[in-house]
Design an enzyme around this catalytic site. Structure first.
Site, PDB file in Angstrom:
ATOM      1  CD1 TRP A 285      -3.196  -0.713   0.662  1.00 51.57           C
ATOM      2  CD2 TRP A 285      -1.997  -2.664   1.628  1.00 51.57           C
ATOM      3  NE1 TRP A 285      -3.846  -2.063   0.596  1.00 51.57           N
ATOM      4  CE2 TRP A 285      -3.232  -2.953   1.394  1.00 51.57           C
ATOM      5  CE3 TRP A 285      -1.077  -3.324   1.990  1.00 51.57           C
ATOM      6  CZ2 TRP A 285      -3.562  -4.390   1.665  1.00 51.57           C
ATOM      7  CZ3 TRP A 285      -1.198  -4.664   2.442  1.00 51.57           C
ATOM      8  CH2 TRP A 285      -2.347  -5.242   1.980  1.00 51.57           C
ATOM      9  CB  CYS A 320      -8.585  -5.457  -0.026  1.00 47.48           C
ATOM     10  SG  CYS A 320      -9.865  -4.222  -0.699  1.00 47.48           S
ATOM     11  CG  HIS A 379     -11.638  -5.016   3.621  1.00 41.76           C
ATOM     12  ND1 HIS A 379     -10.435  -5.256   3.060  1.00 41.76           N
ATOM     13  CD2 HIS A 379     -11.715  -5.940   4.451  1.00 41.76           C
ATOM     14  CE1 HIS A 379      -9.814  -5.996   3.394  1.00 41.76           C
ATOM     15  NE2 HIS A 379     -10.913  -6.684   4.172  1.00 41.76           N
ATOM     16  CG  ASP A 402     -10.471 -10.279   4.960  1.00 41.59           C
ATOM     17  OD1 ASP A 402      -9.648 -10.062   3.867  1.00 41.59           O
ATOM     18  OD2 ASP A 402     -10.821  -9.297   5.641  1.00 41.59           O
ATOM     19  CE1 TYR A 567      -8.311  -1.220   0.090  1.00 39.94           C
ATOM     20  CE2 TYR A 567      -6.527  -0.684  -1.149  1.00 39.94           C
ATOM     21  CZ  TYR A 567      -7.333  -1.730  -0.377  1.00 39.94           C
ATOM     22  OH  TYR A 567      -6.756  -2.891  -0.128  1.00 39.94           O
TER      23      TYR A 567
END
Ligand code: NAG
Ligand code: NAG
Ligand code: NAG
Ligand code: NAG
Ligand code: NAG
Ligand code: NAG
Ligand code: NAG
Length: 686
Positions: A285, A320, A379, A402, A567
């Protein structure tokens, strides 16, 4: 097949039946064992010694791919071998040197892993007469001269993966087996069509979407301006199923656990990210993707999975939606019904309670150094369909998993499966990780002032900002369906209150700060007339409304901070700091318009297209804060076929978009792929 994949195939040792119980230490899977087996094969069948009438010998084994795969919904897999779903019969044809006669005895054997063991389900013996065999049922369906058609039914809890197939004829003193033949290898998958399977899904349209659709849409952006990202799951593309099995091998997951969907899904969620286990994808990120490919440049999962399987090295980079997209391919390839959901404005709660803490300095500016929590714009995660026979009834159906690394669960980066129904009821005692998912959809947002001594004073709590909407792709078409009510009762309903109380009983803290009544409030609107949302490269006009509910006039010293945010809500670049003051008469709203020309934010954009504005204001007694996340819309790509499209002829496409900036673009990449048609390609335009 690529060399890496065939290198991971294990060579097996075939012995006479009672030697199959040898302790594992006596097995090793190197070439020598295979040679030994070849010798055994030749020794025991001295051709010239065959008794009159002929001893029975196998001449050919055909797995009947054409006949079986439509019935198992597996004909789309681009694989020469037969792929079946467990719990359902398939046929195979065995041709002998003569028609079967009374007293002939033979068996079919399926072996998986380097140490096949009958008691663990990794060596399965199927018999076709009175003699007892293993758990898979066998019957002779048809005699055709020297051939027989056999019907074989793997159990509904069979190990999932790639089995090696042997046919053994029982001779007086032992058994004569066929040689290793990779063309008879058999893939066994989970079966959403089988009522006894733990992934049984009754609805045919849902099975077609959640198991068989190799294309999908992942929703991004923000609730006000949802952006569709097409994603090619590509679970049927050449090499993908092998790559998914390779992931399980790389994880060292025991073969005999691979029939258990809960263990397999949990292992998968840990292995899709590279964190602490050399898994498939490296998260990054930042704005620097020079050591890999930018997360936004992928068009689907296929290239990523093949690259991982071919090189054994984790693939760079993911965020993600990439983790969720690749995980979805893994799940659908193995037959587990799954879908990607996007939860807009998630709480990313680093402190492990149900609060998201935003901290501000005395002068009202955001204290980025001391704020550890962030609010994600959105997400993505996956849902898998499991009957959850390990839980009390009522928790079957969609389960959250996840694959994006966040908190560690059991010491590994992974999350779930957590029952969506349990999350809705606040029953966080059920495995796995329900508490964490609950916080993602239910967190309170708490604003704190931090004085120069480091003391935090909460001054505002928002209970409905976090967890606004959960979207997934509709069964028909590309539009989103809102599945928020699967996760939550409506905010403030009596059921919602009961859920919160229950969640606290299971150890989730909620914020109970006493917040003084505040007569001031502020809200921010961003618009580009006449559009409701703002296009990338356009000027933004902010409307900041200060409302006063007291009867006396208030003078407010205010500060506007404008940043580019990921994000994930993490600030990447602050581009605007603006001080101003307003006077609001009693019981009135004052609107302040603040222009944000595009040249202020454009140089700071990087790969992120979200702007975050925070207004803080202070009168003598009261503080106010307002937050606005503005998602800039990127231009649409238009794809047009030119000329006629004809089978086996080249087609031409024109791809176009409108440059939203008033300057020329350079170093433009375009990526495309089409499942079953064209693999990932990228072109560069100077
Ligand atoms: C299958 O599911 C879809 C959507 O989830 C629903 O619209 C449809 O009615 C269901 N079909 C049956 C036969 O239940
Ligand atoms: C992200 O990738 C860049 C190189 O592309 C690397 O320098 C940086 O350290 C990475 N960040 C993280 C957090 O791994
Ligand atoms: C996530 O889902 C919940 C469920 O309703 C929703 O309220 C929330 O806004 C979504 N976003 C986040 C960040 O939780
Ligand atoms: C702000 O105030 C203006 C006019 O005073 C009004 O038109 C607008 O709707 C208000 N916006 C918000 C977010 O309250
Ligand atoms: C892109 O297309 C969608 C759907 O057709 C539309 O709603 C959206 O406004 C378009 N975006 C831009 C930037 O033109
Ligand atoms: C682009 O527009 C901005 C203002 O909107 C202006 O300042 C700048 O000079 C323009 N650049 C070019 C190359 O026209
Ligand atoms: C114009 C406006 O919104 N004024 C507000 C100021 O405070 C009074 C008292 O609460 C509100 O009723 C008004 O809405």
């Amino acid at each position: 097949m690529n060399p890496k994949l065939s290198g991971s195939l294990r060579i097996l040792l075939i012995t006479i039946p009672d030697a199959l119980q040898l302790p594992t230490s006596n097995f090793n899977d190197d070439e020598d064992d295979f040679q030994e087996f070849e010798a055994f094969d030749n020794d025991l069948t001295p051709r010239g010694f065959a008794p009159a009438g002929g001893s029975l010998a196998v001449q050919n084994v055909d797995m009947l791919r054409q006949r079986n795969s439509p019935k198992h919904f597996t004909n789309e897999y681009d694989i020469e071998n037969l792929v079946v779903r467990r719990g359902q019969q398939f046929m195979m044809q065995v041709t002998f040197n003569r028609p079967l006669a009374d007293g002939d005895d033979f068996q079919v054997e399926f072996l998986i892993g380097s140490n096949p063991t009958a008691s663990k389900g990794s060596l399965v013996v199927v018999t076709f007469g009175d003699r007892k065999g293993g758990p898979w049922e066998g019957e002779i369906v048809e005699h055709q001269g020297e051939s027989v058609i056999l019907g074989i039914t793997p159990t509904a809890n069979a190990i999932v993966g790639k089995f090696r197939t042997y046919v053994a004829v029982v001779a007086g003193s032992g058994m004569q087996r066929t040689k290793r033949d990779t063309s008879t290898d058999l893939y066994v998958l989970f079966n959403a069509w089988c009522a006894e399977d733990a992934v049984f899904l009754a609805n045919e349209s849902e099975r077609r979407e959640y198991v068989l659709n190799d294309y999908g849409v992942i929703y991004q952006g923000s609730l006000g301006s949802v952006v569709n990202r097409d994603w090619i799951y590509g679970q049927f593309e050449r090499g993908v199923l092998d790559a998914c099995i390779h992931i399980l091998d790389a994880s060292r997951m025991p073969i005999y656990d691979r029939g258990n969907v809960i263990k397999l899904v949990r292992k998968g969620s840990a292995m899709i990210n590279a964190q602490d286990d050399s898994g498939v994808l490296v998260g990054n990120w930042s704005n620097d993707y020079s050591m890999g490919q930018s997360p936004t440049s992928w068009t689907g999962s296929v290239k990523i999975l093949l690259q991982y399987a071919n090189t054994g090295v984790s693939v760079s980079y993911a965020q993600c939606w990439v983790f969720a997209g690749v995980f979805n391919t893994f799940l659908r390839a193995l037959g587990v019904p799954s879908r990607v959901v996007t939860n807009f404005s998630s709480a990313h709660d680093n402190t492990g309670n149900l609060k998201t803490d935003l901290i501000f300095k005395e002068d009202g500016t955001p204290d980025e150094r001391n704020t550890r929590d962030s609010i994600w714009n959105y997400h993505c995660w996956n849902e898998v369909w499991i009957t959850r026979q390990d839980l009390p009834s009522g928790f079957e159906g969609w389960q959250v998993v996840d694959a994006t690394p966040q908190e560690t669960s059991d010491g590994h980066f992974r999350c779930g499966p957590a029952s969506v129904k349990a999350i809705k009821e606040g029953l966080l005692c059920h495995p796995y990780d329900a508490g964490f998912v609950f916080a993602e959809v239910n967190s309170d947002l708490v604003f704190h002032k931090r004085d120069r001594f480091g003391t935090l004073t909460p001054y505002r709590v928002e209970t409905d900002l976090i967890g606004l909407a959960v979207y997934t792709k509709a069964l028909n078409g590309n539009s989103p369906v809102d599945v928020t009510l699967n996760y939550k009762y409506p905010e403030g309903s009596t059921e919602d209150t009961a859920t919160m109380t229950r969640a606290e009983e299971y150890g989730c803290e909620r914020d109970h700060s006493e917040i003084p009544d505040n007569p001031l409030s502020v809200s921010i609107h961003a618009e580009q007339v006449p559009h409701l949302s703002v296009l990338l490269g356009q000027d933004v006009s902010l409307q900041v409304n200060f409302t006063n509910r007291s009867i006396s006039e208030k003078t407010i010293k205010a500060h506007l901070a404008g940043s580019i945010v990921f994000y994930t809500g993490v600030t990447s670049n602050r581009f605007k700091n603006h001080e101003f003051s307003v006077t609001v008469p009693g019981t009135e709203t004052i609107t302040q318009v603040i222009p944000v020309p595009s040249q202020e934010y454009t140089p700071h954009l990087g790969s992120q297209v979200s702007l975050n504005f925070i207004v803080t204001g202070k009168s003598e007694e009261d503080s106010v804060t307002g937050i606005k996340v503005l998602n800039l819309l990127t231009p649409n790509l238009t794809v047009q076929l030119s000329g006629r499209s004809r089978v086996r002829h080249m087609m031409y496409m024109t791809v176009s978009f409108t440059n939203p900036f008033n300057f020329s673009l350079g170093n433009v990449y375009m990526a495309m792929e089409g499942p079953g048609m064209m693999s990932y390609r990228r072109r560069y335009y100077k």
